[in-house]
Design a protein around this motif. Structure first.
Motif, mmCIF file in Angstrom:
data_model
loop_
_atom_site.group_PDB
_atom_site.id
_atom_site.type_symbol
_atom_site.label_atom_id
_atom_site.label_comp_id
_atom_site.label_asym_id
_atom_site.label_seq_id
_atom_site.Cartn_x
_atom_site.Cartn_y
_atom_site.Cartn_z
ATOM 1 N N ASN A 139 0.825 -1.218 0.000
ATOM 2 C CA ASN A 139 0.000 0.000 0.000
ATOM 3 C C ASN A 139 0.856 1.264 0.000
ATOM 4 O O ASN A 139 0.559 2.236 -0.707
ATOM 5 C CB ASN A 139 -0.928 -0.003 1.216
ATOM 6 N N ILE A 140 1.925 1.245 0.783
ATOM 7 C CA ILE A 140 2.806 2.420 0.824
ATOM 8 C C ILE A 140 3.474 2.637 -0.527
ATOM 9 O O ILE A 140 3.583 3.775 -1.033
ATOM 10 C CB ILE A 140 3.854 2.257 1.930
ATOM 11 N N THR A 141 3.941 1.546 -1.134
ATOM 12 C CA THR A 141 4.598 1.653 -2.441
ATOM 13 C C THR A 141 3.626 2.153 -3.495
ATOM 14 O O THR A 141 3.986 2.949 -4.376
ATOM 15 C CB THR A 141 5.180 0.305 -2.848
ATOM 16 N N GLN A 142 2.381 1.702 -3.453
ATOM 17 C CA GLN A 142 1.393 2.136 -4.434
ATOM 18 C C GLN A 142 1.111 3.631 -4.312
ATOM 19 O O GLN A 142 0.922 4.320 -5.323
ATOM 20 C CB GLN A 142 0.103 1.333 -4.255
ATOM 21 N N GLU A 143 1.090 4.140 -3.108
ATOM 22 C CA GLU A 143 0.841 5.563 -2.917
ATOM 23 C C GLU A 143 2.024 6.409 -3.370
ATOM 24 O O GLU A 143 1.845 7.522 -3.890
ATOM 25 C CB GLU A 143 0.531 5.832 -1.449
ATOM 26 N N LYS A 144 3.228 5.900 -3.194
ATOM 27 C CA LYS A 144 4.411 6.651 -3.610
ATOM 28 C C LYS A 144 4.602 6.593 -5.117
ATOM 29 O O LYS A 144 4.689 7.614 -5.789
ATOM 30 C CB LYS A 144 5.653 6.102 -2.917
ATOM 31 N N ASP A 145 4.690 5.373 -5.637
ATOM 32 C CA ASP A 145 4.949 5.202 -7.068
ATOM 33 C C ASP A 145 4.450 3.817 -7.458
ATOM 34 O O ASP A 145 5.099 2.809 -7.172
ATOM 35 C CB ASP A 145 6.440 5.339 -7.373
ATOM 36 N N ASP A 146 3.259 3.768 -8.086
ATOM 37 C CA ASP A 146 2.659 2.466 -8.389
ATOM 38 C C ASP A 146 3.445 1.683 -9.429
ATOM 39 O O ASP A 146 3.264 0.478 -9.585
ATOM 40 C CB ASP A 146 1.211 2.644 -8.847
ATOM 41 N N THR A 147 4.330 2.354 -10.176
ATOM 42 C CA THR A 147 5.135 1.619 -11.160
ATOM 43 C C THR A 147 6.175 0.721 -10.490
ATOM 44 O O THR A 147 6.683 -0.210 -11.110
ATOM 45 C CB THR A 147 5.849 2.603 -12.097
ATOM 46 N N MET A 148 6.453 0.995 -9.230
ATOM 47 C CA MET A 148 7.418 0.167 -8.516
ATOM 48 C C MET A 148 6.889 -1.259 -8.340
ATOM 49 O O MET A 148 7.655 -2.221 -8.290
ATOM 50 C CB MET A 148 7.717 0.773 -7.141
ATOM 51 N N LEU A 149 5.552 -1.386 -8.242
ATOM 52 C CA LEU A 149 4.956 -2.716 -8.081
ATOM 53 C C LEU A 149 4.901 -3.482 -9.395
ATOM 54 O O LEU A 149 4.636 -4.696 -9.392
ATOM 55 C CB LEU A 149 3.537 -2.591 -7.517
ATOM 56 N N LYS A 150 5.164 -2.816 -10.494
ATOM 57 C CA LYS A 150 5.119 -3.459 -11.802
ATOM 58 C C LYS A 150 6.483 -3.874 -12.302
ATOM 59 O O LYS A 150 6.589 -4.577 -13.312
ATOM 60 C CB LYS A 150 4.471 -2.514 -12.816
ATOM 61 N N CYS A 151 7.521 -3.427 -11.638
ATOM 62 C CA CYS A 151 8.880 -3.746 -12.073
ATOM 63 C C CYS A 151 9.719 -4.080 -10.842
ATOM 64 O O CYS A 151 10.092 -3.178 -10.067
ATOM 65 C CB CYS A 151 9.489 -2.574 -12.845
#
Length: 360
Positions: A139-151
Motif C-alpha cells: 500500500n505504501i509503495t502504491q501511494e508513492k509510485d505504483d510503477t514500482m509494483l510493476k517492475c
C-alpha cells in the motif's frame, strides 16, 4: 510408581501383579545360508536357504529335537537363533529398547499432539504478521509510485526491503510446511491399543528401568500412537492372546511361544507369543465361524415347519450376524461389507425359495 505432577494417572496394574506381553515374529537378522557337502568331492558348499525352498529341496535334518525346534522357530518366525535376549542388555534404556524391539505391538511412541499444535499455531501467527507487513508495504509503495509494483528490478535498485521481507516469508513458510507435514504424519498413525500400552507400562513399573521423572512419559496413555499398523484380524487376536494367558497353561505356552522367545527373558510375567501361530489359530477359528454362519441358517430353514414369517426372521438374524462379524473381524471396507452381506442374504433367500417350492 507415583505419577508425575500434572500427568495423567497411569493404568492400574492387575491385582496379582501379573503382566502379560505379546510377541512379534519379525527380526532384524536372519541366517539364510546353510552348508552341505558335494556328493563327489565331499567338500562343503554354501547354499542359500531361500533358493533351496524355491527349488523345493529339503533342508538338512538336525541331529536332535532341540535343533529341530530351533530351526523351526527360525524358519517360522524369521528370527535369528543367536540374537541377544532382553536380559542380555543392562537395565535402563538399553533393556527397555530391547523389550520394545521384541514385539511389534510394543512399538509405540508419544504423539506430542499438544506440542505439535502449539508450534503449528506459533508458525501460523508468524506468517500472519509477515503477511500483514507485506500488505502494508504494498500500500505504501502504491501511494508513492505504483510503477514500482510493476517492475521488481526497478524497486530492488532503490531498496532491498521487499526482497528481505520475501526471503523471511519464504523461510517461515518452509518451517510452517515442515510442522504441518509432521503433524499430519503423526495424526494419521493409529492410536496405540490400551492393552499394548498397559503391557509396556506394567513392565516399566515392575522392572524400574528409568527414574521416576523420565518414566512418567509413559503415563500419558492417550497420547501414544502405534508405529506399526495393526494387521488384519488384530482386534480378534487381542481376544485370543489374553485367553491363552489365562486358560492356555503350559500346553498353550509350548504351542504358541517359540523356544527362542521363551529364553529371551527370565521374567515369568513376560510372554512373547508368536504372531504367526496366533494368526494361524485365529484364521482357523474365523474359518470355522464362517462355515457355521453359512450352514446354521440352512439347517434352521430346512427343519423349521413354521410359517414363512419365522423363516424370514431367521434369515434376517443370520444376515445381521454375518454383517457384524464381517465388520468386526476383518478390515473390509463399507462397500465390501455391503456387497458380501447382499450376497449372503441372496443365498439364503434362494435356498428358502427352493425348499418352499415343492410344498406350494
Amino acid at each position: 510408581m507415583e505419577p508425575h505432577d500434572g500427568a495423567q494417572t497411569p493404568p492400574t496394574p492387575p491385582a496379582n501383579g501379573q503382566h502379560t506381553s505379546y510377541s512379534s515374529d519379525n527380526s532384524t537378522v536372519r541366517r539364510t545360508n546353510i552348508e552341505i557337502r558335494d556328493l563327489e568331492s565331499q567338500s562343503p558348499k554354501t547354499v542359500d536357504r531361500n533358493f533351496r525352498r524355491f527349488l523345493g529341496l529339503s533342508l538338512p535334518v538336525p541331529a536332535n529335537l532341540d535343533d529341530i525346534e530351533d530351526d523351526l522357530a527360525e524358519s517360522e518366525d524369521g528370527g535369528p537363533l543367536d540374537c541377544q535376549s532382553i536380559d542380555d542388555h543392562p537395565n535402563g534404556y538399553p533393556r527397555l529398547a530391547a523389550l520394545l524391539n521384541s514385539d511389534e505391538d510394543f512399538l509405540i511412541c508419544r504423539q506430542y499432539g499438544f506440542l505439535h499444535n502449539r508450534v503449528l499455531l506459533y508458525r501460523q501467527d508468524e506468517l500472519r504478521e509477515l503477511e500483514q507487513k507485506l500488505l502494508v508495504m504494498d500500500n505504501i509503495t502504491q501511494e508513492k509510485d505504483d510503477t514500482m509494483l510493476k517492475c521488481r528490478m526497478r524497486e530492488e535498485r532503490e531498496t532491498d526491503e521487499r526482497r528481505a521481507l520475501i526471503n523471511r516469508i519464504d523461510d517461515k513458510l518452509r518451517e510452517y510446511n515442515d510442522i504441518v507435514q509432521r503433524t499430519r504424519s503423526f495424526a494419521t498413525l493409529q492410536r496405540a491399543m490400551k492393552r499394548n500400552h498397559t503391557s509396556v507400562w506394567n513392565w516399566i513399573h515392575n522392572n524400574a528401568p528409568l527414574v521416576q521423572a523420565e518414566a512418567s512419559t509413559f503415563n500419558q496413555d492417550r497420547d501414544f500412537v502405534a508405529i506399526v499398523d495393526a494387521r488384519e484380524g488384530g482386534w480378534f487376536d487381542t481376544l485370543i492372546e489374553p485367553a491363552l494367558s489365562k486358560f492356555g497353561g503350559s500346553i498353550g505356552r509350548q504351542m504358541f511361544i517359540p523356544k527362542h522367545n521363551r529364553s529371551s527373558t527370565s521374567d515369568k510375567l513376560v510372554r512373547l507369543y508368536s504372531k504367526r501361530r496366533i494368526n494361524l489359530f485365529s484364521r482357523l477359528i474365523v474359518t470355522f465361524l464362517a462355515a457355521v454362519l453359512l450352514m446354521a441358517p440352512v439347517i434352521a430353514l430346512f427343519v423349521t415347519k413354521e410359517r414363512a414369517g419365522i423363516k424370514i426372521l431367521i434369515i434376517f438374524l443370520f444376515t445381521l450376524t454375518f454383517s457384524v462379524a464381517l465388520s468386526t473381524c476383518t478390515k473390509a471396507k463399507r462397500h465390501e461389507v455391503f456387497a458380501a452381506t447382499v450376497a449372503y442374504c441372496a443365498v439364503l433367500v434362494v435356498f428358502l425359495g427352493n425348499i418352499g417350492g415343492p410344498q406350494q
